[in-house]
Motif scaffolding. Sequence first.
Motif, mmCIF file in Angstrom:
data_model
loop_
_atom_site.group_PDB
_atom_site.id
_atom_site.type_symbol
_atom_site.label_atom_id
_atom_site.label_comp_id
_atom_site.label_asym_id
_atom_site.label_seq_id
_atom_site.Cartn_x
_atom_site.Cartn_y
_atom_site.Cartn_z
ATOM 1 N N SER A 45 40.948 37.680 34.365
ATOM 2 C CA SER A 45 42.117 38.548 34.209
ATOM 3 C C SER A 45 41.718 39.977 33.858
ATOM 4 N N PRO A 46 40.963 40.628 34.741
ATOM 5 C CA PRO A 46 40.583 42.020 34.454
ATOM 6 C C PRO A 46 41.779 42.948 34.617
ATOM 7 N N ARG A 47 41.764 44.041 33.893
ATOM 8 C CA ARG A 47 42.774 45.066 34.120
ATOM 9 C C ARG A 47 42.471 45.760 35.446
ATOM 10 N N PRO A 48 43.489 46.258 36.145
ATOM 11 C CA PRO A 48 43.249 46.936 37.431
ATOM 12 C C PRO A 48 42.216 48.045 37.341
ATOM 13 N N ALA A 49 42.251 48.826 36.254
ATOM 14 C CA ALA A 49 41.288 49.927 36.114
ATOM 15 C C ALA A 49 39.862 49.395 35.995
ATOM 16 N N LEU A 83 37.553 40.558 46.738
ATOM 17 C CA LEU A 83 38.955 40.611 46.338
ATOM 18 C C LEU A 83 39.705 39.351 46.770
ATOM 19 N N ALA A 84 39.401 38.842 47.964
ATOM 20 C CA ALA A 84 40.054 37.618 48.423
ATOM 21 C C ALA A 84 39.694 36.448 47.500
ATOM 22 N N ALA A 85 38.428 36.370 47.103
ATOM 23 C CA ALA A 85 37.992 35.285 46.221
ATOM 24 C C ALA A 85 38.657 35.389 44.854
ATOM 25 N N LEU A 86 38.737 36.592 44.310
ATOM 26 C CA LEU A 86 39.345 36.771 42.994
ATOM 27 C C LEU A 86 40.847 36.488 43.044
ATOM 28 N N ARG A 87 41.487 36.917 44.119
ATOM 29 C CA ARG A 87 42.912 36.613 44.259
ATOM 30 C C ARG A 87 43.150 35.109 44.324
ATOM 31 N N LYS A 88 42.269 34.416 45.033
ATOM 32 C CA LYS A 88 42.381 32.962 45.114
ATOM 33 C C LYS A 88 42.222 32.349 43.728
ATOM 34 N N LEU A 148 48.108 38.451 39.094
ATOM 35 C CA LEU A 148 47.256 38.807 40.233
ATOM 36 C C LEU A 148 46.889 40.287 40.165
ATOM 37 N N THR A 149 46.038 40.630 39.202
ATOM 38 C CA THR A 149 45.633 42.034 39.079
ATOM 39 C C THR A 149 44.801 42.491 40.273
ATOM 40 N N ALA A 150 44.219 41.546 41.007
ATOM 41 C CA ALA A 150 43.448 41.917 42.196
ATOM 42 C C ALA A 150 44.357 42.413 43.312
ATOM 43 N N ARG A 151 45.673 42.237 43.149
ATOM 44 C CA ARG A 151 46.630 42.763 44.124
ATOM 45 C C ARG A 151 47.314 44.040 43.638
ATOM 46 N N VAL A 194 44.077 48.803 42.737
ATOM 47 C CA VAL A 194 42.949 48.097 43.343
ATOM 48 C C VAL A 194 43.033 48.171 44.859
ATOM 49 N N VAL A 195 44.228 47.959 45.396
ATOM 50 C CA VAL A 195 44.426 48.006 46.848
ATOM 51 C C VAL A 195 44.065 49.373 47.407
#
Length: 319
Positions: A63-67, A89-94, A103-106, A110-111
């Motif tokens: 659960s990293p922060r977006p920054a 990013l796909a792996a972390l989102r999964k 879903l901080t990876a989204r 980040v995007v």
Amino acid sequence: MTSAQTTLAPLQAVLALQPADNEREQRAEAAMAALSPNTRRAYGHALKDWSRWAAVHDIDALSPRPAQLRDYLLERFGGGGAPMLKLTLAALRKAQSLAGVELTARDQLVVDTARALVQDAAGKFAVRQAPALTSDELAAIRACACQQRTYGNGLSETPDQARRRGLVDIALCRVLSDAGLRRSEAAALVWDDFTRWRDGSGRLTVRRSKTDAGARTVYVTRAGVAALEDIRRLGASGDESIFGLSAPSISRRIKAAAAAAGLGAFFSGHSGRVGMARRMAKAGAPTHEIMAQGRWKTAGMVETYTREEEAGRAARWLS
């Protein structure tokens, strides 16, 4: 280790994902099992790299922060590596989805960061793109492939050796350009994967792929079929390798064949894949048909490979 643990290993080992209940564990197992083995392995490598960085920086890997994730992307992929960036990013989102966390990876930060890095990499990639094995290049290779060569050790081929080596080079270049094969896919082909149709064309079953969980069938032209039949050993068994070459050897053979034909020194095992896309685009094939033959899931690579053909269509209206 159970099958469930084996399936979930990339996530559990890297992020210590602990399913809250049996239903979540089943959902996680089903989600991972739906991925191809290569994708599962790739996710594992990507998550391990990310988790090591997160540990050094005292960051919660799940659960990293977006920054914080932005900092990782800039440090890890600021010099390139767009495919690995997308994979990470796909792996972390999964992982975040299966764990039921935010879903901080989204996150848009980040995007946007990822998009900027990919665009920068695309500009660099355009310079490095492998030359294409299109119809002209294939004709040039065929014209001189069976000529005798003298190698760096001073040894020269006999006429028979040159012919046998040349026929394999012709078939290799032709089939990779027809079917849009990766070098690893070509190395894995056996004769049972090849079928000749009544009209003289053929079909290849690609059973090993870095992107597909299942087998895919692709088209081979009449010229490609003829080239394959020229190298098929009398009495060859169905499980015998078609080319009898490793993936690195395939790259070297294509590079040498192109150099001997005077085409330059930068051809590689990827040149056939680029050539297939450009040949189809030049003939007017729509993007979705090129994607199907090349087994691409998105149009991005097709657009990259065929930009010159797309630009050339303006000739119809300009003089």
